[in-house]
Design a protein around this motif. Structure first.
Motif, PDB file in Angstrom:
ATOM      1  N   PRO A   1       7.774   3.890   4.490  1.00  0.00           N
ATOM      2  CA  PRO A   1       7.891   3.810   3.028  1.00  0.00           C
ATOM      3  C   PRO A   1       9.302   3.405   2.616  1.00  0.00           C
ATOM      4  O   PRO A   1      10.286   3.839   3.220  1.00  0.00           O
ATOM      5  CB  PRO A   1       7.548   5.222   2.560  1.00  0.00           C
ATOM      6  CG  PRO A   1       7.768   6.098   3.747  1.00  0.00           C
ATOM      7  CD  PRO A   1       7.483   5.265   4.952  1.00  0.00           C
ATOM      8  N   ARG A   2       9.389   2.575   1.565  1.00  0.00           N
ATOM      9  CA  ARG A   2      10.677   2.086   1.068  1.00  0.00           C
ATOM     10  C   ARG A   2      10.854   2.357  -0.419  1.00  0.00           C
ATOM     11  O   ARG A   2      11.734   1.777  -1.051  1.00  0.00           O
ATOM     12  CB  ARG A   2      10.830   0.595   1.346  1.00  0.00           C
ATOM     13  CG  ARG A   2      10.708   0.211   2.822  1.00  0.00           C
ATOM     14  CD  ARG A   2      11.773   0.853   3.676  1.00  0.00           C
ATOM     15  NE  ARG A   2      11.654   0.481   5.085  1.00  0.00           N
ATOM     16  CZ  ARG A   2      12.321   1.070   6.069  1.00  0.00           C
ATOM     17  NH1 ARG A   2      13.162   2.068   5.791  1.00  0.00           N
ATOM     18  NH2 ARG A   2      12.152   0.687   7.314  1.00  0.00           N
ATOM     19  N   ASP A   3       9.985   3.216  -0.961  1.00  0.00           N
ATOM     20  CA  ASP A   3      10.120   3.653  -2.355  1.00  0.00           C
ATOM     21  C   ASP A   3      10.084   2.483  -3.334  1.00  0.00           C
ATOM     22  O   ASP A   3      10.685   2.529  -4.405  1.00  0.00           O
ATOM     23  CB  ASP A   3      11.422   4.454  -2.523  1.00  0.00           C
ATOM     24  CG  ASP A   3      11.416   5.304  -3.791  1.00  0.00           C
ATOM     25  OD1 ASP A   3      10.315   5.729  -4.203  1.00  0.00           O
ATOM     26  OD2 ASP A   3      12.500   5.529  -4.372  1.00  0.00           O
TER      27      ASP A   3
ATOM     28  N   TYR B   1      12.274  -3.725   2.377  1.00  0.00           N
ATOM     29  CA  TYR B   1      11.119  -3.897   3.262  1.00  0.00           C
ATOM     30  C   TYR B   1      11.462  -4.888   4.374  1.00  0.00           C
ATOM     31  O   TYR B   1      12.195  -5.857   4.163  1.00  0.00           O
ATOM     32  CB  TYR B   1       9.901  -4.376   2.472  1.00  0.00           C
ATOM     33  CG  TYR B   1       9.339  -3.305   1.565  1.00  0.00           C
ATOM     34  CD1 TYR B   1       8.312  -2.480   1.990  1.00  0.00           C
ATOM     35  CD2 TYR B   1       9.858  -3.095   0.293  1.00  0.00           C
ATOM     36  CE1 TYR B   1       7.794  -1.477   1.170  1.00  0.00           C
ATOM     37  CE2 TYR B   1       9.364  -2.093  -0.541  1.00  0.00           C
ATOM     38  CZ  TYR B   1       8.338  -1.290  -0.095  1.00  0.00           C
ATOM     39  OH  TYR B   1       7.857  -0.294  -0.909  1.00  0.00           O
TER      40      TYR B   1
ATOM     41  N   TYR C   1       3.111   0.016   4.401  1.00  0.00           N
ATOM     42  CA  TYR C   1       3.553   0.265   3.037  1.00  0.00           C
ATOM     43  C   TYR C   1       3.954  -1.074   2.415  1.00  0.00           C
ATOM     44  O   TYR C   1       4.622  -1.890   3.069  1.00  0.00           O
ATOM     45  CB  TYR C   1       4.737   1.234   3.034  1.00  0.00           C
ATOM     46  CG  TYR C   1       4.378   2.598   3.591  1.00  0.00           C
ATOM     47  CD1 TYR C   1       4.032   3.642   2.736  1.00  0.00           C
ATOM     48  CD2 TYR C   1       4.364   2.830   4.960  1.00  0.00           C
ATOM     49  CE1 TYR C   1       3.681   4.890   3.247  1.00  0.00           C
ATOM     50  CE2 TYR C   1       4.011   4.074   5.473  1.00  0.00           C
ATOM     51  CZ  TYR C   1       3.674   5.101   4.616  1.00  0.00           C
ATOM     52  OH  TYR C   1       3.320   6.323   5.115  1.00  0.00           O
TER      53      TYR C   1
ATOM     54  N   GLN D   1       3.854  -0.644  -7.941  1.00  0.00           N
ATOM     55  CA  GLN D   1       4.338   0.530  -7.235  1.00  0.00           C
ATOM     56  C   GLN D   1       4.124   0.311  -5.738  1.00  0.00           C
ATOM     57  O   GLN D   1       3.485  -0.662  -5.314  1.00  0.00           O
ATOM     58  CB  GLN D   1       3.558   1.765  -7.667  1.00  0.00           C
ATOM     59  CG  GLN D   1       2.106   1.781  -7.171  1.00  0.00           C
ATOM     60  CD  GLN D   1       1.337   3.031  -7.515  1.00  0.00           C
ATOM     61  OE1 GLN D   1       0.927   3.202  -8.652  1.00  0.00           O
ATOM     62  NE2 GLN D   1       1.130   3.891  -6.541  1.00  0.00           N
ATOM     63  N   GLU D   2       4.646   1.197  -4.909  1.00  0.00           N
ATOM     64  CA  GLU D   2       4.401   1.105  -3.479  1.00  0.00           C
ATOM     65  C   GLU D   2       3.013   1.661  -3.149  1.00  0.00           C
ATOM     66  O   GLU D   2       2.653   2.757  -3.576  1.00  0.00           O
ATOM     67  CB  GLU D   2       5.455   1.880  -2.699  1.00  0.00           C
ATOM     68  CG  GLU D   2       5.278   1.773  -1.186  1.00  0.00           C
ATOM     69  CD  GLU D   2       6.358   2.514  -0.425  1.00  0.00           C
ATOM     70  OE1 GLU D   2       7.288   1.852   0.056  1.00  0.00           O
ATOM     71  OE2 GLU D   2       6.275   3.766  -0.333  1.00  0.00           O
TER      72      GLU D   2
ATOM     73  N   HIS E   1      -0.029   1.896   0.251  1.00  0.00           N
ATOM     74  CA  HIS E   1      -0.151   1.765   1.695  1.00  0.00           C
ATOM     75  C   HIS E   1      -1.614   1.817   2.107  1.00  0.00           C
ATOM     76  O   HIS E   1      -2.465   2.327   1.375  1.00  0.00           O
ATOM     77  CB  HIS E   1       0.660   2.841   2.430  1.00  0.00           C
ATOM     78  CG  HIS E   1       0.121   4.234   2.313  1.00  0.00           C
ATOM     79  ND1 HIS E   1       0.353   5.033   1.217  1.00  0.00           N
ATOM     80  CD2 HIS E   1      -0.647   4.979   3.167  1.00  0.00           C
ATOM     81  CE1 HIS E   1      -0.229   6.209   1.392  1.00  0.00           C
ATOM     82  NE2 HIS E   1      -0.851   6.206   2.562  1.00  0.00           N
TER      83      HIS E   1
ATOM     84  N   LYS F   1      -1.049   9.508  -3.618  1.00  0.00           N
ATOM     85  CA  LYS F   1       0.093   9.086  -2.801  1.00  0.00           C
ATOM     86  C   LYS F   1       0.130   7.573  -2.581  1.00  0.00           C
ATOM     87  O   LYS F   1       0.945   7.081  -1.808  1.00  0.00           O
ATOM     88  CB  LYS F   1       0.063   9.812  -1.455  1.00  0.00           C
ATOM     89  CG  LYS F   1       0.282  11.321  -1.582  1.00  0.00           C
ATOM     90  CD  LYS F   1       0.290  11.985  -0.213  1.00  0.00           C
ATOM     91  CE  LYS F   1       0.540  13.480  -0.337  1.00  0.00           C
ATOM     92  NZ  LYS F   1       0.540  14.148   1.004  1.00  0.00           N
TER      93      LYS F   1
ATOM     94  N   ARG G   1      -2.378   5.584  -1.384  1.00  0.00           N
ATOM     95  CA  ARG G   1      -3.166   5.032  -0.283  1.00  0.00           C
ATOM     96  C   ARG G   1      -4.360   4.261  -0.828  1.00  0.00           C
ATOM     97  O   ARG G   1      -5.099   4.743  -1.696  1.00  0.00           O
ATOM     98  CB  ARG G   1      -3.654   6.138   0.647  1.00  0.00           C
ATOM     99  CG  ARG G   1      -4.412   5.579   1.852  1.00  0.00           C
ATOM    100  CD  ARG G   1      -4.966   6.660   2.738  1.00  0.00           C
ATOM    101  NE  ARG G   1      -5.814   6.088   3.764  1.00  0.00           N
ATOM    102  CZ  ARG G   1      -6.708   6.754   4.474  1.00  0.00           C
ATOM    103  NH1 ARG G   1      -6.858   8.060   4.279  1.00  0.00           N
ATOM    104  NH2 ARG G   1      -7.441   6.151   5.382  1.00  0.00           N
TER     105      ARG G   1
END
Length: 284
Positions: free
Chosen positions: A76-78, A84, A110, A121-122, A124, A205, A207
């Protein structure tokens, strides 16, 4: 040793179908109107033939924009795009799509997607395993609405929220197989509400469950091929998804001839799949 596979069915439940009771007419509330912008929406991941190493990431905007990119990493890179490890800019326009090849099995990826200066947003997703570990998938279908105009589909939205909770409760849920009839017709006026509702399947989260799509009789229009675009696709939406070393899902297309090329392909494919897999099942 034969491993376990659990199918979890996500059917749409019609309220008020007790004995002798008719279902109430759905409320004709118009779906959300998206603002005009290059902000990415409807971010989704698509699987077809090799989900342990390949995936397609797609998203929508209401303005075309000029530049598009996917930034991704195995950590994760927020959401900070410059952090990334990889960035790709080659995309298929319309519904913006980027395929990722040479991924690692059973690995969380991610990513953020961006159009011009607007980024998501991030999110994954987790690639499929290439070993014989136990897995689960969600299966559902016929998520369309009736009538000549789209409306807010509360049953569909409720099921989508339940799917997100299920994915949170069971980390071994790896994908969502949809058996077709996504919408009334594969036209933007129906596709956009479906995609907006599908955002509810994303977990708290971030996903995303990859979609494994089948084409139904309500999905005949070209919009289906834009929504589920696959680069250099060599098949007419009949294919095999190898979900694990010993588990295969066969997706058939009932909207083309059941004889001819598809039948010949199925005979040849089953001859190869049956001795190599403990589980072979089908959606259409």
């Amino acid at each position: 040793m034969m491993k376990s596979l659990l199918l979890m069915f996500a059917g749409l439940l019609a309220a008020g179908l007790a004995m002798g009771q008719e279902a109430a007419a759905p409320p004709l509330v118009k779906p959300e109107t998206l603002p005009t912008s290059t902000v990415p929406r409807h971010v989704r991941v698509l699987w077809m033939e090799n989900p342990s190493t390949q995936a397609v990431v797609s998203w929508s905007t209401t303005l075309p924009g000029e530049t598009h990119a996917v930034h991704f990493d195995t950590a994760p890179r927020d959401g900070k795009r410059k952090d990334y490890a990889k960035r790709v800019r080659e995309v298929h326009s319309g519904e913006y799509t980027r395929s990722e090849d040479d991924l690692e099995p059973s690995t969380a990826y991610y990513f953020v997607v961006a159009t011009d200066d607007d980024a998501s947003q991030e999110f994954h997703f987790i690639t499929a395993p290439d070993d014989d570990r136990p897995i689960r998938i969600l299966f559902g279908g016929d998520s369309r609405i009736g009538g000549s105009e789209p409306y807010l589909h509360e049953d569909r939205r409720a099921i989508n929220r339940r799917m997100a909770l299920t994915a949170e409760e069971h980390e071994d849920v790896i994908a969502f197989a949809h058996g077709g009839d996504f919408y009334q017709r594969a036209e933007l006026r129906y596709m956009k509400p479906w995609l907006t509702d599908h955002e509810l399947v994303t977990t708290a989260k971030g996903r995303i469950l990859p979609i494994i799509p089948a084409r139904g009789n309500h999905d005949r229009q070209i919009g289906f091929e834009e929504m589920f675009y696959w680069p250099e696709r060599s098949h007419d939406y009949y294919y095999v998804t190898q979900l694990s070393a010993k588990t295969a899902l066969v997706t058939l297309n009932t909207e083309i001839s059941l004889a001819g090329a598809q039948t010949a392909w199925l005979r040849m494919t089953l001859e190869k799949l049956r001795p190599a897999n403990d589980w072979v099942f089908v959606q259409y």
